[in-house]
Write a protein that holds these residues in place. Structure first.
Motif, PDB file in Angstrom:
ATOM      1  N   GLY A   1       5.353  -3.590  -6.648  1.00 37.95           N
ATOM      2  CA  GLY A   1       4.161  -2.966  -7.205  1.00 37.95           C
ATOM      3  C   GLY A   1       2.945  -3.103  -6.295  1.00 37.95           C
ATOM      4  N   CYS A   2       3.162  -3.607  -5.083  1.00 36.58           N
ATOM      5  CA  CYS A   2       2.042  -3.937  -4.181  1.00 36.58           C
ATOM      6  C   CYS A   2       2.247  -3.215  -2.854  1.00 36.58           C
ATOM      7  N   VAL A   3       1.182  -2.575  -2.350  1.00 39.89           N
ATOM      8  CA  VAL A   3       1.300  -1.842  -1.082  1.00 39.89           C
ATOM      9  C   VAL A   3       1.167  -2.784   0.122  1.00 39.89           C
ATOM     10  N   HIS A   4       0.852  -4.066  -0.161  1.00 37.88           N
ATOM     11  CA  HIS A   4       0.614  -5.020   0.930  1.00 37.88           C
ATOM     12  C   HIS A   4       1.870  -5.842   1.227  1.00 37.88           C
ATOM     13  N   ASP A   5       1.890  -6.430   2.420  1.00 35.62           N
ATOM     14  CA  ASP A   5       3.029  -7.285   2.750  1.00 35.62           C
ATOM     15  C   ASP A   5       2.660  -8.754   2.526  1.00 35.62           C
TER      16      ASP A   5
ATOM     17  N   GLN B   1      -9.025  -8.041  -4.719  1.00 37.69           N
ATOM     18  CA  GLN B   1      -8.933  -7.256  -3.480  1.00 37.69           C
ATOM     19  C   GLN B   1      -7.834  -6.201  -3.529  1.00 37.69           C
ATOM     20  N   HIS B   2      -6.918  -6.305  -4.514  1.00 38.86           N
ATOM     21  CA  HIS B   2      -5.922  -5.215  -4.572  1.00 38.86           C
ATOM     22  C   HIS B   2      -5.638  -4.703  -5.983  1.00 38.86           C
ATOM     23  N   VAL B   3      -6.540  -5.023  -6.904  1.00 34.00           N
ATOM     24  CA  VAL B   3      -6.331  -4.528  -8.269  1.00 34.00           C
ATOM     25  C   VAL B   3      -6.414  -3.002  -8.340  1.00 34.00           C
TER      26      VAL B   3
ATOM     27  N   THR C   1      -5.410  -0.896  -5.982  1.00 38.09           N
ATOM     28  CA  THR C   1      -4.340  -0.199  -5.255  1.00 38.09           C
ATOM     29  C   THR C   1      -2.948  -0.604  -5.729  1.00 38.09           C
ATOM     30  N   CYS C   2      -2.842  -1.716  -6.435  1.00 39.14           N
ATOM     31  CA  CYS C   2      -1.521  -2.283  -6.719  1.00 39.14           C
ATOM     32  C   CYS C   2      -1.372  -2.631  -8.199  1.00 39.14           C
ATOM     33  N   ASP C   3      -0.122  -2.718  -8.640  1.00 43.77           N
ATOM     34  CA  ASP C   3       0.172  -3.079 -10.033  1.00 43.77           C
ATOM     35  C   ASP C   3       0.291  -4.602 -10.130  1.00 43.77           C
TER      36      ASP C   3
HETATM   37 ZN   LIG Z   1      -1.329  -5.326  -3.069  1.00 46.56          ZN
END
Ligand SMILES: [Zn+2]
Length: 259
Positions: free
Chosen positions: A42-46, A83-85, A87-89
């Motif tokens: 659910g996250c676009v980050h690594d 910081q990623h709410v 863009t990400c679940d």
């Molecule tokens: Zn993320």
């Protein structure tokens, strides 16, 4: 506090998913959990994104605030979530996660915090060793994606830094008088395996770290990993991080400074 550290990606890894941050009186070690293939986080980050952001938040708060370590960690997890709410679940139970180990000197005392399997090892002035190891992950009935997902950040399961600030209050914590400590070491499991898998006692590992330093300890890990690789069913290498915080050296380094 005199701090030395080293961190190194596994020789066969594309990126280091460990992170180490140190300051004048603190050291932080993070070990990001490698995402299993085919799992939707659910996250676009690594994972390196997560551990670097978490390391930055922790270091900012350790430098600027005087909170307890669990409160510091809870606020840091919350800070990273912000910081990623967008863009990400962040409700995804497989959202990227990390272990956390922190040592922080404050006045006459030293605080430590351990969340998941990055151990902190204390050696006192008479050489007694205390290993602070969060072994709740070892108690899982299995390690399938389903079991890990169900038990993560759940009472009776195991706790990691990810998408739930309350996990910070499940960490193992303690406070020790500074003048009773000789040194404190922090490891990710890629380095602590010298004791946990390769046969060194914890006392010998701390002795080695003290004598040869963190980089040489990681070299020794790589050597031992290669030696046992033939009979090892798990992955041969892991990212490895080792930190040594010395306390007796503070007075020594001041008194030996040129006039
Ligand atoms: Zn993320």
């Amino acid at each position: 506090m005199l701090i030395s550290h080293a961190t190194q990606a596994a020789p066969d890894a594309r990126a280091n998913e460990d992170c180490v941050v140190t300051g004048p009186d603190f050291a932080v070690v993070l070990d990001g959990a490698t995402t299993a293939r085919g799992v939707d986080t659910g996250c676009v980050h690594d994972v390196p994104w997560l551990v670097s952001r978490l390391g930055a938040e922790l270091s900012r708060l350790l430098l600027t605030e005087s909170l307890s370590l669990p409160d510091t960690l809870a606020a840091s997890i919350e800070g990273v979530m912000k910081q990623h709410v967008d863009t990400c679940d962040l409700d995804n139970p497989d959202s990227p996660s990390s272990t956390v180990a922190i040592v922080r000197g404050r006045g006459d005392t030293v605080d430590y915090l351990v969340l998941s399997d990055s151990p902190v090892v204390l050696r006192d002035n008479v050489g007694a060793i205390e290993v602070v190891h969060d072994d709740r992950l070892d108690a899982l009935p299995g390690y399938t994606a389903e079991i890990v997902r169900e038990r993560r950040n759940t009472p009776g399961g195991f706790w990691v830094a990810s998408n739930a600030p309350l996990a910070a209050h499940e960490a193992l914590t303690g406070t020790v008088p500074r003048d009773q400590l000789d040194c404190v070491a922090l490891f990710t499991d890629g380095a602590s395996r010298l004791a946990e898998r390769h046969g060194l006692s914890w006392a010998d590992l701390i002795q080695l770290l003290d004598q040869v330093g963190p980089a040489a300890v990681i070299e020794r890990v790589r050597h031992e990993d290669e030696r046992v690789a033939g009979g090892n069913p798990g992955k041969v290498h892991d990212d490895a991080t080792a930190v040594l915080c010395r306390f007796d050296a503070e007075s020594a380094s001041v008194s030996s400074a040129p006039a």
